[in-house]
Design an enzyme around this catalytic site. Structure first.
Site, mmCIF file in Angstrom:
data_model
loop_
_atom_site.group_PDB
_atom_site.id
_atom_site.type_symbol
_atom_site.label_atom_id
_atom_site.label_comp_id
_atom_site.label_asym_id
_atom_site.label_seq_id
_atom_site.Cartn_x
_atom_site.Cartn_y
_atom_site.Cartn_z
ATOM 1 N N PRO A 82 -57.203 -49.245 24.541
ATOM 2 C CA PRO A 82 -55.478 -48.428 23.771
ATOM 3 C C PRO A 82 -54.354 -47.748 24.613
ATOM 4 O O PRO A 82 -53.440 -47.964 24.536
ATOM 5 C CB PRO A 82 -56.281 -47.794 23.060
ATOM 6 C CG PRO A 82 -57.610 -47.910 23.148
ATOM 7 C CD PRO A 82 -57.699 -48.407 24.500
ATOM 8 N N GLU A 122 -66.358 -44.049 23.899
ATOM 9 C CA GLU A 122 -64.330 -43.701 24.197
ATOM 10 C C GLU A 122 -64.105 -44.414 25.658
ATOM 11 O O GLU A 122 -63.087 -43.846 25.696
ATOM 12 C CB GLU A 122 -64.873 -41.789 24.794
ATOM 13 C CG GLU A 122 -65.295 -41.737 23.492
ATOM 14 C CD GLU A 122 -64.144 -41.284 22.554
ATOM 15 O OE1 GLU A 122 -65.421 -41.568 21.101
ATOM 16 O OE2 GLU A 122 -62.442 -41.050 22.167
ATOM 17 N N ARG A 152 -54.667 -71.438 24.275
ATOM 18 C CA ARG A 152 -53.576 -72.440 24.017
ATOM 19 C C ARG A 152 -52.763 -72.819 24.435
ATOM 20 O O ARG A 152 -52.321 -73.965 24.469
ATOM 21 C CB ARG A 152 -53.887 -71.726 22.299
ATOM 22 C CG ARG A 152 -52.433 -71.342 22.532
ATOM 23 C CD ARG A 152 -52.479 -70.374 21.322
ATOM 24 N NE ARG A 152 -51.475 -71.193 20.197
ATOM 25 C CZ ARG A 152 -49.622 -71.404 20.143
ATOM 26 N NH1 ARG A 152 -49.656 -70.186 21.419
ATOM 27 N NH2 ARG A 152 -49.530 -72.232 19.985
ATOM 28 N N ASP A 184 -43.082 -71.332 19.955
ATOM 29 C CA ASP A 184 -44.164 -70.966 19.850
ATOM 30 C C ASP A 184 -42.595 -69.548 19.405
ATOM 31 O O ASP A 184 -41.558 -69.864 20.339
ATOM 32 C CB ASP A 184 -44.951 -70.009 20.675
ATOM 33 C CG ASP A 184 -46.369 -71.236 20.286
ATOM 34 O OD1 ASP A 184 -46.334 -71.343 19.330
ATOM 35 O OD2 ASP A 184 -47.102 -70.691 21.336
HETATM 36 N N1 LIG Z 1 -55.385 -52.579 21.722
HETATM 37 C C1 LIG Z 1 -56.332 -51.891 21.868
HETATM 38 C C2 LIG Z 1 -57.223 -51.951 22.412
HETATM 39 C C3 LIG Z 1 -58.331 -51.550 21.616
HETATM 40 C C4 LIG Z 1 -59.852 -50.711 22.659
HETATM 41 C C5 LIG Z 1 -60.526 -51.270 23.675
HETATM 42 C C6 LIG Z 1 -61.378 -50.843 24.057
HETATM 43 C C7 LIG Z 1 -62.224 -49.455 23.287
HETATM 44 C C8 LIG Z 1 -63.955 -49.430 23.934
HETATM 45 C C9 LIG Z 1 -63.642 -48.048 22.723
HETATM 46 N N2 LIG Z 1 -62.273 -48.168 22.067
HETATM 47 C C10 LIG Z 1 -61.701 -49.002 22.377
HETATM 48 C C11 LIG Z 1 -60.389 -49.840 21.600
HETATM 49 N N3 LIG Z 1 -57.713 -50.681 20.780
HETATM 50 N N4 LIG Z 1 -56.943 -51.041 20.842
#
Ligand SMILES: Nc1cc(-c2ccc3cc[nH]c3c2)n[nH]1
Length: 241
Positions: free
Chosen positions: A87, A114, A156, A171
């Site tokens: 995230p 986490e 794709r 697209d």
């Molecule tokens: N864009 C996005 C990626 C993630 C993500 C990616 C990896 C992990 C590992 C543990 N929680 C995660 C969440 N959430 N939203």
């Protein structure tokens, strides 16, 4: 040239769809090859431990670096981009997908808990490009769903994967704008008409109308895309629309 994809995860079954449909056909054509690897095969204890408590305290658990180091050494071809969904990453966009599609392949590291000890990405950068990327501003429970999304977006774009190359060219986001509405038969459906210009046969008028619809939809739904356009992307006719 076969595009090589490897995924390391503690939930290999989650990545099963990578063998189906579009990707399946591409794999059958030899355009893409996919390997999904259970991270636990590189653990070093009887309990096959992949997580531990965070240094400095805080909630949850962090994925230990050692299994990742061994797994990446075993799986990642030298110089291949490592993609780490998070995230906290830079945005994954159509432009990023297009760039990655020009490379020989990708390795994906799916985090859980986490996340992964930061030293894994830092160490991996010694062996090739590393991209910590986000697929959107929402939080998932792990990286696997993000990998499915990114693999679909990238594969794709590979030559020969999508039957009609033009559909990829037009697209949404390909020209920096959202694509406008599409219609097919019947011309009238439950009291709703297809815009008459589309039945006119006047291809110049149709192109103008479609461009205007794309701009209107972009301004309405994603005004942020308009501010990011390169100079000259919008013509005088666009601005008059
Ligand atoms: N864009 C996005 C990626 C993630 C993500 C990616 C990896 C992990 C590992 C543990 N929680 C995660 C969440 N959430 N939203």
């Amino acid at each position: 040239m076969t595009f090589r994809i490897d995924v390391l995860t503690i939930f290999p079954e989650y990545l099963a769809p990578l063998g189906q449909s579009l990707l399946g056909k591409a794999a059958a054509k030899g355009l893409v090859s996919v390997g999904v690897h259970d991270l636990r095969q590189w653990t070093d204890d009887v309990h096959r431990t992949v997580d531990d408590s965070p240094y400095g305290g805080g909630p949850g658990m962090v994925m230990r670096p050692e299994p990742w180091g061994r797994g990446l050494e075993a799986v990642r071809p030298p110089g291949t981009r490592l993609v780490v969904p998070t995230p906290a990453g830079r945005p994954f966009t159509q432009a990023v997908a297009a760039q990655w599609a020009t490379e020989p392949g990708l390795v994906f590291a799916c985090g859980r808990y986490e996340g992964i000890d930061q030293r894994v990405a830092d160490w991996a950068a010694e062996g090739g490009p590393v991209s910590e990327v986000s697929i959107g501003d929402y939080v998932l429970a792990g990286g696997e769903s993000a990998v499915l999304v990114m693999v679909e977006a990238v594969t794709r774009l590979l030559p020969g994967v999508v039957g009609n190359a033009e559909s990829v060219e037009f697209d949404s986001h390909a020209d920096g704008l959202l694509e406008g509405p599409s219609y097919t038969r019947p011309a009238t459906w439950r009291g709703h008409e297809v815009p008459p210009v589309l039945l006119s046969g006047d291809h110049a008028a149709i192109a103008r109308w479609r461009r205007a619809q794309s701009l209107r939809r972009t301004a309405d739904r994603r005004p942020d895309l308009l501010t990011g356009l390169p100079d000259g992307a919008l013509t005088a006719a666009d601005r008059a629309a």
